[in-house]
Design a protein around this motif. Structure first.
Motif, PDB file in Angstrom:
ATOM      1  N   ARG A 182     -32.796  10.152  17.589  1.00  0.00           N
ATOM      2  CA  ARG A 182     -33.302   8.642  18.419  1.00  0.00           C
ATOM      3  C   ARG A 182     -31.623   8.154  18.741  1.00  0.00           C
ATOM      4  N   ARG A 183     -30.555   9.006  17.800  1.00  0.00           N
ATOM      5  CA  ARG A 183     -29.241   8.489  18.028  1.00  0.00           C
ATOM      6  C   ARG A 183     -28.835   9.537  19.337  1.00  0.00           C
ATOM      7  N   SER A 184     -29.555  10.532  19.172  1.00  0.00           N
ATOM      8  CA  SER A 184     -29.266  11.496  20.275  1.00  0.00           C
ATOM      9  C   SER A 184     -29.739  11.417  21.521  1.00  0.00           C
ATOM     10  N   GLY A 185     -30.957  10.366  21.851  1.00  0.00           N
ATOM     11  CA  GLY A 185     -31.544   9.927  23.006  1.00  0.00           C
ATOM     12  C   GLY A 185     -32.583  10.937  23.549  1.00  0.00           C
ATOM     13  N   VAL A 186     -33.158  11.439  22.135  1.00  0.00           N
ATOM     14  CA  VAL A 186     -34.526  12.268  22.731  1.00  0.00           C
ATOM     15  C   VAL A 186     -35.424  12.507  21.369  1.00  0.00           C
ATOM     16  N   ARG A 187     -36.007  13.123  21.963  1.00  0.00           N
ATOM     17  CA  ARG A 187     -37.271  13.000  20.422  1.00  0.00           C
ATOM     18  C   ARG A 187     -36.401  14.481  19.394  1.00  0.00           C
ATOM     19  N   TRP A 188     -37.078  14.416  18.435  1.00  0.00           N
ATOM     20  CA  TRP A 188     -36.634  15.695  17.400  1.00  0.00           C
ATOM     21  C   TRP A 188     -37.103  16.657  17.745  1.00  0.00           C
ATOM     22  N   GLU A 189     -37.834  16.757  18.172  1.00  0.00           N
ATOM     23  CA  GLU A 189     -38.686  17.874  18.220  1.00  0.00           C
ATOM     24  C   GLU A 189     -37.385  18.927  19.629  1.00  0.00           C
ATOM     25  N   ASP A 190     -37.382  17.835  20.748  1.00  0.00           N
ATOM     26  CA  ASP A 190     -36.429  18.167  21.342  1.00  0.00           C
ATOM     27  C   ASP A 190     -35.137  18.507  21.227  1.00  0.00           C
ATOM     28  N   MET A 191     -34.335  19.235  19.604  1.00  0.00           N
ATOM     29  CA  MET A 191     -33.358  19.251  19.698  1.00  0.00           C
ATOM     30  C   MET A 191     -33.339  20.017  18.572  1.00  0.00           C
ATOM     31  N   ILE A 192     -34.268  21.068  18.314  1.00  0.00           N
ATOM     32  CA  ILE A 192     -34.483  22.607  17.807  1.00  0.00           C
ATOM     33  C   ILE A 192     -34.370  22.884  18.682  1.00  0.00           C
ATOM     34  N   GLY A 193     -33.171  24.539  18.138  1.00  0.00           N
ATOM     35  CA  GLY A 193     -32.754  25.276  19.122  1.00  0.00           C
ATOM     36  C   GLY A 193     -32.163  25.221  20.214  1.00  0.00           C
ATOM     37  N   LYS A 194     -31.279  23.825  20.003  1.00  0.00           N
ATOM     38  CA  LYS A 194     -30.225  23.194  20.261  1.00  0.00           C
ATOM     39  C   LYS A 194     -28.752  22.911  19.827  1.00  0.00           C
ATOM     40  N   THR A 195     -27.589  22.573  20.292  1.00  0.00           N
ATOM     41  CA  THR A 195     -26.801  22.954  19.050  1.00  0.00           C
ATOM     42  C   THR A 195     -26.091  21.584  19.598  1.00  0.00           C
ATOM     43  N   ASP A 196     -24.700  21.193  19.319  1.00  0.00           N
ATOM     44  CA  ASP A 196     -24.210  19.655  19.621  1.00  0.00           C
ATOM     45  C   ASP A 196     -23.567  19.853  21.251  1.00  0.00           C
ATOM     46  N   PHE A 197     -23.078  20.667  21.686  1.00  0.00           N
ATOM     47  CA  PHE A 197     -22.985  20.870  22.808  1.00  0.00           C
ATOM     48  C   PHE A 197     -24.148  21.316  24.103  1.00  0.00           C
ATOM     49  N   ASP A 198     -25.162  20.101  23.263  1.00  0.00           N
ATOM     50  CA  ASP A 198     -26.074  19.926  24.213  1.00  0.00           C
ATOM     51  C   ASP A 198     -25.975  18.269  24.586  1.00  0.00           C
ATOM     52  N   PHE A 199     -25.475  17.578  23.627  1.00  0.00           N
ATOM     53  CA  PHE A 199     -25.851  15.802  23.194  1.00  0.00           C
ATOM     54  C   PHE A 199     -24.071  15.887  22.750  1.00  0.00           C
ATOM     55  N   LEU A 200     -23.585  15.998  22.939  1.00  0.00           N
ATOM     56  CA  LEU A 200     -21.803  15.645  22.727  1.00  0.00           C
ATOM     57  C   LEU A 200     -20.443  16.040  23.726  1.00  0.00           C
ATOM     58  N   PRO A 201     -19.274  15.374  24.109  1.00  0.00           N
ATOM     59  CA  PRO A 201     -18.225  15.808  24.628  1.00  0.00           C
ATOM     60  C   PRO A 201     -17.904  16.900  24.277  1.00  0.00           C
ATOM     61  N   GLN A 202     -18.159  18.109  25.401  1.00  0.00           N
ATOM     62  CA  GLN A 202     -17.412  19.640  24.556  1.00  0.00           C
ATOM     63  C   GLN A 202     -16.273  19.313  23.508  1.00  0.00           C
ATOM     64  N   ASP A 203     -14.641  18.861  23.434  1.00  0.00           N
ATOM     65  CA  ASP A 203     -13.840  18.777  22.476  1.00  0.00           C
ATOM     66  C   ASP A 203     -14.662  18.206  21.067  1.00  0.00           C
ATOM     67  N   GLU A 204     -15.506  17.293  21.074  1.00  0.00           N
ATOM     68  CA  GLU A 204     -16.247  16.575  20.037  1.00  0.00           C
ATOM     69  C   GLU A 204     -17.319  17.846  19.747  1.00  0.00           C
ATOM     70  N   ALA A 205     -17.836  18.556  20.267  1.00  0.00           N
ATOM     71  CA  ALA A 205     -18.589  19.149  20.504  1.00  0.00           C
ATOM     72  C   ALA A 205     -18.051  20.672  19.339  1.00  0.00           C
ATOM     73  N   ILE A 206     -16.880  21.287  20.149  1.00  0.00           N
ATOM     74  CA  ILE A 206     -16.304  22.278  19.065  1.00  0.00           C
ATOM     75  C   ILE A 206     -15.717  21.923  18.077  1.00  0.00           C
ATOM     76  N   ARG A 207     -15.253  19.974  17.996  1.00  0.00           N
ATOM     77  CA  ARG A 207     -14.497  19.971  16.512  1.00  0.00           C
ATOM     78  C   ARG A 207     -15.508  19.973  15.341  1.00  0.00           C
ATOM     79  N   CYS A 208     -17.146  20.087  16.111  1.00  0.00           N
ATOM     80  CA  CYS A 208     -18.364  19.969  15.026  1.00  0.00           C
ATOM     81  C   CYS A 208     -18.455  21.287  14.458  1.00  0.00           C
ATOM     82  N   ARG A 209     -18.723  22.167  15.470  1.00  0.00           N
ATOM     83  CA  ARG A 209     -18.935  23.508  15.015  1.00  0.00           C
ATOM     84  C   ARG A 209     -17.583  24.684  14.454  1.00  0.00           C
ATOM     85  N   ASP A 210     -16.362  23.755  14.520  1.00  0.00           N
ATOM     86  CA  ASP A 210     -15.336  24.615  13.506  1.00  0.00           C
ATOM     87  C   ASP A 210     -15.442  23.990  12.109  1.00  0.00           C
ATOM     88  N   ASP A 211     -15.478  22.334  11.931  1.00  0.00           N
ATOM     89  CA  ASP A 211     -16.060  22.360  10.644  1.00  0.00           C
ATOM     90  C   ASP A 211     -16.668  23.340  10.295  1.00  0.00           C
TER      91      ASP A 211
END
Length: 352
Positions: free
Chosen positions: A41-70
């Motif tokens: 809901r906070r990502s603006g989609v249904r939970w089924e729509d997030m399955i198989g996707k990554t943070d790069f589909d929902f966050l700005p690139q710099d934030e997604a990179i930071r999450c991925r590095d962690d």
């Protein structure tokens, strides 16, 4: 995998459906396998729509990179990241502060197969901290002028500008003046702290002689406390005595860092103990430290000393703030035990 999981663990699926916390399971490639409905809901989609996707589909690139590095760190080391505060950008462009913890997701065989994460919205708390710091800034600003005025009047009294005073009275006035000067520095420090926590910019940097501009004035400021505690100061900075060690930093901020570390060291050093300043050239970074011969900080308290309003430092919010100061300079600050089992606060600063 999500369907199989829902069949095997309906209780977990119920939790993912009803919790207000954002919970997610990711595979080794960072793809969502399961998410709570609140996260979707906070990502603006249904939970089924997030399955198989990554943070790069929902966050700005710099934030997604930071999450991925962690998450790569968690999967490679098997260590958890606990209560890390992050600011995230939502699809609608709004910003939210969250406290996130990430753990290795393990197969029954013990093999790490991904990451489990849980985050909680802490925007209200961050906003409260912001308002408190604003109030602190206003209060310290209003306090500073009368303190300076009183100190100036005391100095004039001690010099006989309002009539002759005896030597004993002059000595008392000088002592009060020195205390007022120290109070003004503390108020100024709180004012700087409030400005720091309400700004993302590093103040003006300048080339500083670490010993002459920072260390020696602070040793003079705390000279009475050092003498009362019969503390031995080793300020060779790990170099040959007489060498110049230059640091590029904001002077006010670096003074705050060292003042807090020295104040804490004095507080916890036993009578007749030692406080030492260290310096090492680490290539692109300088590594510095403040050591004292007191007792080691218990393992269970080493995290809380860097948490806002839970710090046991002399100023209450000293350690969280000075770590933020160092990080905004491009370095970091942490605690470690020295080889002898004594407290040692270490921090790094870039050379430029």
């Amino acid at each position: 995998m999500a369907n199989n999981f829902s069949q095997r663990c309906p209780e977990m699926m119920a939790l993912l459906r009803h919790t207000e916390d954002s919970i997610f399971f990711k595979d080794m490639d960072g793809r969502f396998v399961l998410v709570s409905e609140s996260k979707a809901r906070r990502s603006g989609v249904r939970w089924e729509d997030m399955i198989g996707k990554t943070d790069f589909d929902f966050l700005p690139q710099d934030e997604a990179i930071r999450c991925r590095d962690d998450e790569i760190f968690v999967m490679e080391t098997g260590e958890a990241i606990l209560d890390k505060e992050e600011e995230l950008t939502r699809p609608d462009g709004s910003h939210t502060w969250v406290s996130v913890s990430k753990f290795p997701w393990k197969h029954t065989s013990g093999e790490i197969i991904g990451v489990i994460g849980i985050s909680r919205n802490i925007s209200k708390r961050k906003n409260l901290e912001h308002h408190i710091l604003q109030m602190l800034s206003i209060a310290t600003h209003d306090m500073r002028s009368p303190i300076v005025s009183i100190a100036s009047t005391i100095k004039l009294l001690s010099r006989g500008r309002f009539g002759e005073v005896s030597e004993s009275v002059k000595q008392t006035l000088n002592d009060v003046f020195n205390r007022m000067v120290k109070l003004e520095k503390i108020v100024g420090e709180y004012l700087t702290k409030s400005c720091v926590m309400n700004s993302t910019r590093v103040g003006r940097k300048e080339k500083l002689d670490l010993r002459e501009d920072i260390i020696d004035p602070l040793l003079e400021e705390f000279s009475q406390e050092i003498e009362n505690g019969e503390i031995l100061i080793d300020n060779r900075l790990g170099g040959i005595p007489g060498d110049k060690i230059f640091i590029s930093a904001n002077k006010n901020w670096l003074v705050i860092v060292y003042r807090n570390l020295l104040s804490n060291a004095i507080r916890y050093t036993p009578r007749g103990g030692v406080i030492a300043y260290g310096f090492e050239d680490k290539g692109e970074m300088y590594q510095l430290n403040v050591f004292n011969s007191g007792q080691s900080i218990p393992e269970e308290k080493r995290k809380s000393i860097f948490e806002m309003y839970e710090s046991e430092s002399s100023t209450g919010i000293g350690l969280p703030v000075i770590r933020e100061l160092v990080r905004r300079h491009g370095g970091d600050l942490w605690y470690e035990d020295s080889p002898g089992g004594h407290p040692n606060f270490v921090f790094t600063l870039p050379k430029e």
